[in-house]
Design a protein around this motif. Structure first.
Motif, short mmCIF file in Angstrom:
data_model
loop_
_atom_site.label_atom_id
_atom_site.label_comp_id
_atom_site.label_asym_id
_atom_site.label_seq_id
_atom_site.Cartn_x
_atom_site.Cartn_y
_atom_site.Cartn_z
N LEU A 66 0.84 -1.19 0.00
CA LEU A 66 0.00 0.00 0.00
C LEU A 66 0.88 1.25 0.00
O LEU A 66 1.92 1.29 0.67
CB LEU A 66 -0.90 0.00 1.24
N PHE A 67 0.47 2.24 -0.76
CA PHE A 67 1.22 3.49 -0.87
C PHE A 67 1.49 4.10 0.50
O PHE A 67 0.59 4.20 1.34
CB PHE A 67 0.43 4.49 -1.72
N LYS A 68 2.75 4.48 0.73
CA LYS A 68 3.16 5.13 1.98
C LYS A 68 3.90 6.40 1.60
O LYS A 68 5.02 6.34 1.07
CB LYS A 68 4.05 4.20 2.79
N PRO A 69 3.31 7.56 1.84
CA PRO A 69 3.92 8.80 1.35
C PRO A 69 5.11 9.27 2.18
O PRO A 69 5.19 9.03 3.39
CB PRO A 69 2.77 9.81 1.47
N THR A 70 6.03 9.93 1.51
CA THR A 70 7.05 10.70 2.21
C THR A 70 6.41 12.01 2.66
O THR A 70 5.26 12.32 2.30
CB THR A 70 8.22 11.02 1.27
N LEU A 71 7.14 12.80 3.42
CA LEU A 71 6.62 14.10 3.84
C LEU A 71 6.27 14.95 2.63
O LEU A 71 5.19 15.56 2.57
CB LEU A 71 7.65 14.82 4.71
N GLU A 73 5.57 14.00 -0.43
CA GLU A 73 4.41 13.44 -1.14
C GLU A 73 3.12 13.73 -0.39
O GLU A 73 2.10 14.06 -1.00
CB GLU A 73 4.60 11.93 -1.31
N PHE A 74 3.16 13.60 0.93
CA PHE A 74 1.97 13.87 1.74
C PHE A 74 1.50 15.30 1.51
O PHE A 74 0.31 15.55 1.25
CB PHE A 74 2.29 13.64 3.22
N LEU A 75 2.41 16.25 1.62
CA LEU A 75 2.05 17.65 1.47
C LEU A 75 1.52 17.95 0.07
O LEU A 75 0.57 18.72 -0.10
CB LEU A 75 3.25 18.54 1.79
N ALA A 76 2.13 17.32 -0.94
CA ALA A 76 1.68 17.54 -2.32
C ALA A 76 0.29 16.96 -2.55
O ALA A 76 -0.57 17.59 -3.18
CB ALA A 76 2.69 16.93 -3.29
N ILE A 77 0.06 15.75 -2.04
CA ILE A 77 -1.26 15.12 -2.19
C ILE A 77 -2.31 15.92 -1.44
O ILE A 77 -3.42 16.16 -1.94
CB ILE A 77 -1.23 13.66 -1.69
N GLN A 78 -1.97 16.34 -0.23
CA GLN A 78 -2.92 17.11 0.57
C GLN A 78 -3.29 18.42 -0.13
O GLN A 78 -4.45 18.85 -0.08
CB GLN A 78 -2.31 17.41 1.94
N GLU A 79 -2.33 19.04 -0.78
CA GLU A 79 -2.60 20.29 -1.50
C GLU A 79 -3.64 20.06 -2.59
O GLU A 79 -4.58 20.85 -2.75
CB GLU A 79 -1.30 20.81 -2.10
N VAL A 80 -3.48 18.98 -3.35
CA VAL A 80 -4.44 18.64 -4.40
C VAL A 80 -5.79 18.28 -3.79
O VAL A 80 -6.85 18.71 -4.26
CB VAL A 80 -3.91 17.48 -5.26
N HIS A 81 -5.74 17.48 -2.71
CA HIS A 81 -6.98 17.02 -2.09
C HIS A 81 -7.80 18.20 -1.56
O HIS A 81 -9.03 18.21 -1.67
CB HIS A 81 -6.66 16.05 -0.96
N ALA A 82 -7.12 19.18 -0.99
CA ALA A 82 -7.83 20.35 -0.47
C ALA A 82 -8.55 21.09 -1.59
O ALA A 82 -9.67 21.58 -1.41
CB ALA A 82 -6.85 21.27 0.25
N ARG A 155 -7.98 8.14 -0.44
CA ARG A 155 -7.48 6.83 0.00
C ARG A 155 -5.97 6.82 0.20
O ARG A 155 -5.45 6.02 0.97
CB ARG A 155 -7.89 5.75 -1.00
N LYS A 156 -5.26 7.70 -0.47
CA LYS A 156 -3.81 7.74 -0.32
C LYS A 156 -3.40 8.25 1.07
O LYS A 156 -2.32 7.95 1.55
CB LYS A 156 -3.19 8.64 -1.40
N LEU A 157 -4.29 9.02 1.69
CA LEU A 157 -3.99 9.59 3.01
C LEU A 157 -4.98 9.13 4.08
O LEU A 157 -4.95 9.63 5.21
CB LEU A 157 -4.01 11.13 2.93
N MET A 209 4.10 15.65 10.04
CA MET A 209 5.28 14.92 10.50
C MET A 209 4.94 14.01 11.67
O MET A 209 5.43 12.88 11.75
CB MET A 209 6.38 15.92 10.88
N ASP A 210 4.09 14.49 12.57
CA ASP A 210 3.66 13.66 13.70
C ASP A 210 2.90 12.43 13.22
O ASP A 210 3.10 11.32 13.73
CB ASP A 210 2.76 14.47 14.64
N LEU A 211 2.00 12.62 12.25
CA LEU A 211 1.20 11.51 11.74
C LEU A 211 2.08 10.49 11.02
O LEU A 211 1.89 9.28 11.17
CB LEU A 211 0.11 12.03 10.81
N LEU A 212 3.02 10.97 10.23
CA LEU A 212 3.92 10.06 9.53
C LEU A 212 4.74 9.24 10.53
O LEU A 212 4.95 8.04 10.34
CB LEU A 212 4.85 10.85 8.61
N ALA A 213 5.17 9.89 11.61
CA ALA A 213 5.94 9.17 12.63
C ALA A 213 5.06 8.17 13.37
O ALA A 213 5.49 7.05 13.68
CB ALA A 213 6.55 10.17 13.61
#
Length: 216
Positions: A66-71, A73-82, A155-157, A209-213
């Motif tokens: 399952l896809f696991k984002p880097t920091l 990637e997370f920020l980029a996906i979240q930007e699009v999702h918003a 689903r990615k996040l 960062m907290d969630l990724l950790a």
């Protein structure tokens, strides 16, 4: 073959939605084959289609994970999702049907009732209400292509949004924001609804960062 592939895709998506698959977790190909009574061919076809959406990654000698984002990637996906969620809220303010208006009022109340009666308890139960809220808003946009884009991106996040509700006060804050968004949609304030939804689904970098950790 096509029917088997679609069944497998549906099963994997259901596991993602229910939190049975965690980011970076390997998908058990043998279990899929045994449970659904299929060969490896439709499983691999399902993997190809899911990889094309970015939901899984196929690794040499490791199968699919399952896809696991880097920091980043997370920020980029979240930007699009918003942007997608915000657009849906703005369109819903213009297009939402009477039936979905009633459903939006119901689910917004359910979120508030959960927050007031359970506080920080049962975050998984609240997350299911949260999914219903966002699905209702997306359906209110009356654009099925936008709905599918939101689902795929979310689903990615999803595991991280689910984990967020384990933080103290997160459920109460979410329920308040749901009420604000719903009121803006129901009053046909397109710009206000769009801006409020964008702010609602975005996390600051420290929280990310907290969630990724927390999820390894």
């Amino acid at each position: 073959m096509a029917g088997q592939t679609e069944t497998l895709i549906g099963a994997i998506l259901a596991d993602i939605d229910a939190g049975r698959l965690a980011p970076g977790q390997e998908i058990d190909e043998a279990a899929l084959a045994s449970h659904h009574g299929v060969s490896r061919t439709p499983i691999r076809e399902a993997y190809i289609q899911l990889e094309a959406t970015g939901l899984i990654r196929r690794l040499p000698r490791k199968g699919a994970v399952l896809f696991k984002p880097t920091l980043e990637e997370f920020l980029a996906i979240q930007e699009v999702h918003a942007q997608l969620e915000g657009q849906a809220a703005g369109l819903a303010a213009r297009r939402i049907s009477p039936d979905l208006r009633a459903e939006l009022e119901r689910i917004t109340k359910d979120c508030a009732d959960h927050a007031s009666s359970k506080g920080d308890a049962d975050p998984d139960g609240y997350y299911q209400l949260n999914l219903r809220f966002h699905e209702t808003v997306a359906l209110g946009a009356a654009n099925p292509f936008l709905v599918e884009m939101i689902k795929t991106n979310a689903r990615k996040l999803m595991a991280y949004y689910r984990a967020r509700y384990r933080y103290p006060g997160a459920i109460a804050q979410s329920a308040l924001e749901h009420r604000e968004i719903a009121e803006l949609i129901l009053s046909h304030d397109r710009n206000g609804a769009e801006a409020a939804m964008r702010a609602h689904v975005q996390f600051d970098q420290v929280t990310v960062m907290d969630l990724l950790a927390a999820l390894g």
